[in-house]
Design an enzyme around this catalytic site. Structure first.
Site, PDB file in Angstrom:
ATOM      1  N   GLU A   1      -4.366  -9.060 -64.089  1.00  0.00           N
ATOM      2  CA  GLU A   1      -4.221  -8.609 -65.480  1.00  0.00           C
ATOM      3  C   GLU A   1      -3.281  -9.516 -66.274  1.00  0.00           C
ATOM      4  OE1 GLU A   1      -3.005  -4.697 -68.199  1.00  0.00           O
ATOM      5  OE2 GLU A   1      -2.541  -4.715 -66.058  1.00  0.00           O
TER       6      GLU A   1
ATOM      7  N   LYS B   1      -8.543  -7.641 -65.521  1.00  0.00           N
ATOM      8  CA  LYS B   1      -8.239  -6.679 -66.582  1.00  0.00           C
ATOM      9  C   LYS B   1      -7.689  -7.472 -67.756  1.00  0.00           C
ATOM     10  CE  LYS B   1      -5.881  -2.345 -67.719  1.00  0.00           C
ATOM     11  NZ  LYS B   1      -5.302  -1.095 -67.220  1.00  0.00           N
TER      12      LYS B   1
END
Length: 296
Positions: free
Chosen positions: A175, A212
């Site tokens: 992420e 993400k």
């Protein structure tokens, strides 16, 4: 690795619920839920209250595996129980795949980015994650400016730790968030995409990751990452957008599904009756599911 869970994450219709607020963000999450800081004393009470909040969400009939494919947990949540089962086992019994946040927060800003703080106990955390039947992990960095050196460092750190997570038999969610308020958001995203692509191409056939990412300013910018053979799934964070705005932006991106936190829980309140709570959660789940599976 649980193949049934892998298949659900790779091909299932729905989104991933982010329920992983940690020590630093917990007071804000509780305040938004209608529990002010002066209503509890110390970390133990705070974490008891946030577990009650998460338990109420997870046990709600509105939190269902037909629309929610996975859920990301905070480490303390992994070690706590819901209705007599460890949280991950309870989620799995509902058909929801459990993930664990493993990062220790963000370092100070340098070269336009915030790397992750060192994760000194990663091996032990991964061992316990396997004991608790966790499927995958999540770790967050933040990009503020289109600084080539900084973005390269963020992606290198993410993939270096990601490989250790893969070796432990788990699937890492990488992420590298781009700050939605960055004046050069689109440029950051283009640089990030190219850097991620380089690292994906270096993975072997048995090394798989999830991504993400902030919903890109340019629709479908991340399509080539979504289609990459080493990527299990690409999910989007809400990043401070309202649920309505995040959903509208998400709908413009084919193959991108949600992994929202604040945008999921924004209308929930500790003082709501169960009927009101479940209705509010259902409204949020329905709208985020729709944005994840029905594209423009």
């Amino acid at each position: 690795m649980n193949q049934q869970q892998f298949d659900k994450i790779k091909t299932g219709n729905g989104f991933i619920a982010a329920l992983d607020q940690s020590g630093g963000s917990t007071p804000k999450a509780l305040a938004a839920y209608g529990v002010p800081e002066d209503s509890y004393s110390g970390e133990d009470e705070m974490f008891d209250l946030v577990h009650q909040m998460r338990t109420r969400i997870i046990t709600s009939p509105s939190f269902n595996a037909d629309q929610i494919v996975g859920a990301i947990l905070f480490e303390q949540t992994m070690d706590r129980e819901i209705e007599g089962q460890y949280t991950a086992d309870y989620l799995a019994s509902k058909g929801v795949v459990p993930f664990l946040k493993v990062d220790k927060g963000l370092a100070e800003k340098e070269n336009g980015v915030q790397l992750m703080k060192p994760i000194h106990d990663l091996d032990e955390t991964l061992r316990r994650a396997n004991e608790r039947n966790i499927f995958g992990t999540k770790m967050r960095s933040v990009i503020h400016e289109p600084n080539e050196e900084g973005i390269k460092a963020v992606v290198e750190q993410q993939f270096e730790i990601g490989k250790k997570i893969i070796e432990a038999g788990l699937v890492p969610i990488i992420e590298p968030e781009v700050n939605i308020h960055s004046e050069d958001k689109e440029q950051c995203e283009e640089m990030l995409k190219n850097e991620i692509h380089k690292h994906l191409d270096k993975l072997s056939d048995d090394e798989n990751v999830m991504l993400k990412l902030t919903i890109p300013s340019k629709a479908n910018l991340y399509k080539e990452l979504i289609d990459h053979p080493r990527v299990v799934r690409v999910v989007a964070l809400s990043g401070g957008y309202s649920r309505e705005e995040a959903n509208e932006k998400l709908k413009e991106n084919d193959g991108l599904i949600a992994s929202f936190s604040r945008a999921l829980a924004a209308d929930l309140n500790a003082n709501q009756s169960d009927e009101e709570f479940n209705a509010s959660l259902k409204s949020a789940v329905d709208s985020i599911y729709d944005a994840s599976v029905n594209k423009k």
